[in-house]
Write an enzyme that holds these catalytic residues in place. Structure first.
Site, PDB file in Angstrom:
ATOM      1  N   GLN A 126       0.846  -1.197   0.000  1.00 31.86           N
ATOM      2  CA  GLN A 126       0.000   0.000   0.000  1.00 31.86           C
ATOM      3  C   GLN A 126       0.882   1.248   0.000  1.00 31.86           C
ATOM      4  O   GLN A 126       1.738   1.395   0.879  1.00 31.86           O
ATOM      5  CB  GLN A 126      -0.885   0.011   1.251  1.00 31.86           C
ATOM      6  CG  GLN A 126      -1.866   1.171   1.299  1.00 31.86           C
ATOM      7  CD  GLN A 126      -2.657   1.193   2.606  1.00 31.86           C
ATOM      8  OE1 GLN A 126      -2.066   1.195   3.683  1.00 31.86           O
ATOM      9  NE2 GLN A 126      -3.963   1.187   2.501  1.00 31.86           N
ATOM     10  N   GLY A 127       0.644   2.135  -0.938  1.00 31.60           N
ATOM     11  CA  GLY A 127       1.386   3.398  -1.013  1.00 31.60           C
ATOM     12  C   GLY A 127       0.447   4.566  -0.792  1.00 31.60           C
ATOM     13  O   GLY A 127       0.145   5.313  -1.727  1.00 31.60           O
ATOM     14  N   SER A 177       0.470   6.521   2.685  1.00 31.05           N
ATOM     15  CA  SER A 177       1.096   7.512   3.577  1.00 31.05           C
ATOM     16  C   SER A 177       2.347   8.127   2.958  1.00 31.05           C
ATOM     17  O   SER A 177       3.060   7.483   2.179  1.00 31.05           O
ATOM     18  CB  SER A 177       1.508   6.860   4.894  1.00 31.05           C
ATOM     19  OG  SER A 177       0.434   6.200   5.487  1.00 31.05           O
ATOM     20  N   GLU A 191      -9.967  -2.150   5.010  1.00 31.65           N
ATOM     21  CA  GLU A 191      -8.793  -2.302   5.878  1.00 31.65           C
ATOM     22  C   GLU A 191      -9.208  -2.279   7.348  1.00 31.65           C
ATOM     23  O   GLU A 191      -8.680  -3.020   8.166  1.00 31.65           O
ATOM     24  CB  GLU A 191      -7.791  -1.178   5.566  1.00 31.65           C
ATOM     25  CG  GLU A 191      -6.438  -1.393   6.214  1.00 31.65           C
ATOM     26  CD  GLU A 191      -5.402  -0.337   5.817  1.00 31.65           C
ATOM     27  OE1 GLU A 191      -5.701   0.529   4.963  1.00 31.65           O
ATOM     28  OE2 GLU A 191      -4.297  -0.381   6.375  1.00 31.65           O
TER      29      GLU A 191
END
Ligand code: FAD
Length: 393
Positions: A128-129, A131, A246
């Site tokens: 996951q990109g 933050s 999530e």
């Protein structure tokens, strides 16, 4: 709400239990914590075993490699999975728990047909990109930008805390595509291929000595336009779909896993001497309350999972599930250390107690109130989206 399982769910339970009892131990012990290529190989091989036995993507659409089973059987499966202490598929948590579900809800047919079977067969791993160094809780402040160049986006910027990005093939990536729009309206959700020259991954060491997450540097990385999920500049809405999965359903396996952790804690307390007899005599009230809380949380999780089956996307109730899960997980691991007492100071196991594992679990539990949105942010969301309270000024 009837929380009892139907006879066909119980029949499914028997089938899962028999299979797991035989196959889970046969997969062997996991590799050492910081050997990420070996962990990837171990986890994806087990995913393939599950897939070939018909236990992958139980509630995913049958047309894309899933089984299309009802949510109740997914829940039964998770209960049995935890009971068997079957291998935890950590490396593809993102793919299985929120990237895949986001594609099911929002992806194009071509994206679903390409990616979903690969995730379920253990052939592709996602990270996951979201933050960035200046965009965590305030995610919409993200700055990584994507500029259109013909049929591609060219992406430049930095991501941080990307879990297991060092072994990922794809990244669910949020980028800014319109710098002049209000911050929530200029964001796009892209599928980034991690194996290309413009992507540099740098692992970061954490308090437990492992490298769970990474910085990801993007310098002219390319994403074909067909790898955009949803419309350009509609990425904030889609990111919220990802976050609902999530927070709402992704932790289900961890939550049911706490049931076994409480049983282990109770057994440990009975075995440790204290001034009054054993630690159990001192702590049984507290352990009993924790156990009741775990069962209540599991009921809430069951509600979230079955609700998501009806609506397609988990509701904001997921914030309450995530918040309680993280608090309980810290309480259980902290109490476990207290019961073990001084032996936790040694580096290795002591007197038959799995002290090293207990210390690692305790240190790891610190992240639970931060990952997937901090507890303060979950409380804000509960206030606004569940209780209908006004935003603070
Ligand atoms: C184990 C782990 C795995 C992660 N994996 C990923 C991943 O794979 N990909 C990814 O993109 N990110 C990942 N993250 C990042 C995670 O989403 C962020 O750490 C989280 O959203 C918090 O952002 P931050 O660290 O920038 O803290 P900040 O946003 O800087 O927050 C600092 C403190 O201020 C508080 N705060 C901030 N804003 C408010 C507010 N409005 N009201 C009240 N309090 C506030 C926070 O609660 C916190 O206590 C992961 C984090 C962890 C711990």
């Amino acid at each position: 709400m009837d929380l009892r399982y139907a006879p066909e769910d119980e029949a499914f339970r028997a089938q899962v239990r028999t299979w797991l009892e035989k196959e889970a131990p046969a997969h062997g012990a996991p590799p050492p914590g910081d050997d990420w290529p070996a962990r990837r190989a171990y986890d994806t091989a087990w995913q393939r075993v599950l897939h070939d036995a018909g236990f992958a993507g139980l509630h995913w659409p049958a047309g894309f490699g899933g089984r299309g089973l009802p949510a109740t059987q997914q829940l039964v499966y998770l209960e049995e999975y935890a009971r068997a202490s079957a291998p935890y598929i950590g490396v593809n948590f993102v793919g299985l728990m929120h990237a895949g579900p986001t594609l099911i809800a929002e992806g194009s047919d071509a994206q679903r047909a390409f990616h979903l079977p690969r995730i379920l067969r253990g052939e592709s791993v996602w990270c996951q990109g979201f933050s960035e160094p200046h965009a965590g809780s305030d995610l919409a402040s993200l700055r990584a930008r994507a500029e259109r160049s013909g049929d591609e986006y060219v992406v430049t910027g930095q991501k941080i805390w990307s879990t297991r990005a060092q072994v990922a093939d794809y990244c669910e990536l949020l980028v800014r595509t319109d710098a002049s729009a209000p911050k929530h309206q200029g964001i796009t959700w892209l599928i980034l291929d991690m194996h290309q020259p413009g992507v540099t991954v740098r692992p970061m060491r954490t308090i437990d000595g492992e490298s769970h997450f990474c910085e990801v540097f993007l310098d002219g990385a390319r994403v074909p336009v067909e790898n955009r999920v949803g419309a350009e500049n509609d990425g904030w809405r889609i990111a919220n779909v990802t976050l609902r999965f999530e927070r709402g359903t992704a932790f289900a396996q961890h939550i049911i896993g706490m049931r076994s952790a409480v049983l282990r804690l109770a057994a440990l307390a009975r075995s440790r001497r204290s001034a009054r007899g054993t630690a159990w005599d001192d702590l049984r009230g507290r352990i009993g309350r924790i156990s009741a809380s775990v069962e209540a949380l599991w009921s809430l999780t069951q509600m979230c999972v079955t609700e998501a089956e009806r609506t397609g996307i988990p509701s904001p109730l997921g914030s309450a599930v995530k918040l309680r899960y993280s608090e309980l997980s810290q309480e259980i691991t902290g109490l476990t250390l207290r019961v073990i007492g001084r032996p936790i100071l040694g580096a290795g196991d002591f007197a038959g107690l799995r002290t090293a594992e207990a210390v690692r679990d305790y240190l790891w539990s610190f992240q639970t109130t931060i990952a997937a949105g901090t507890s303060q942010i979950q409380r804000n969301l509960i206030a606004q989206r569940i209780l209908g309270m006004p935003k603070s000024r």
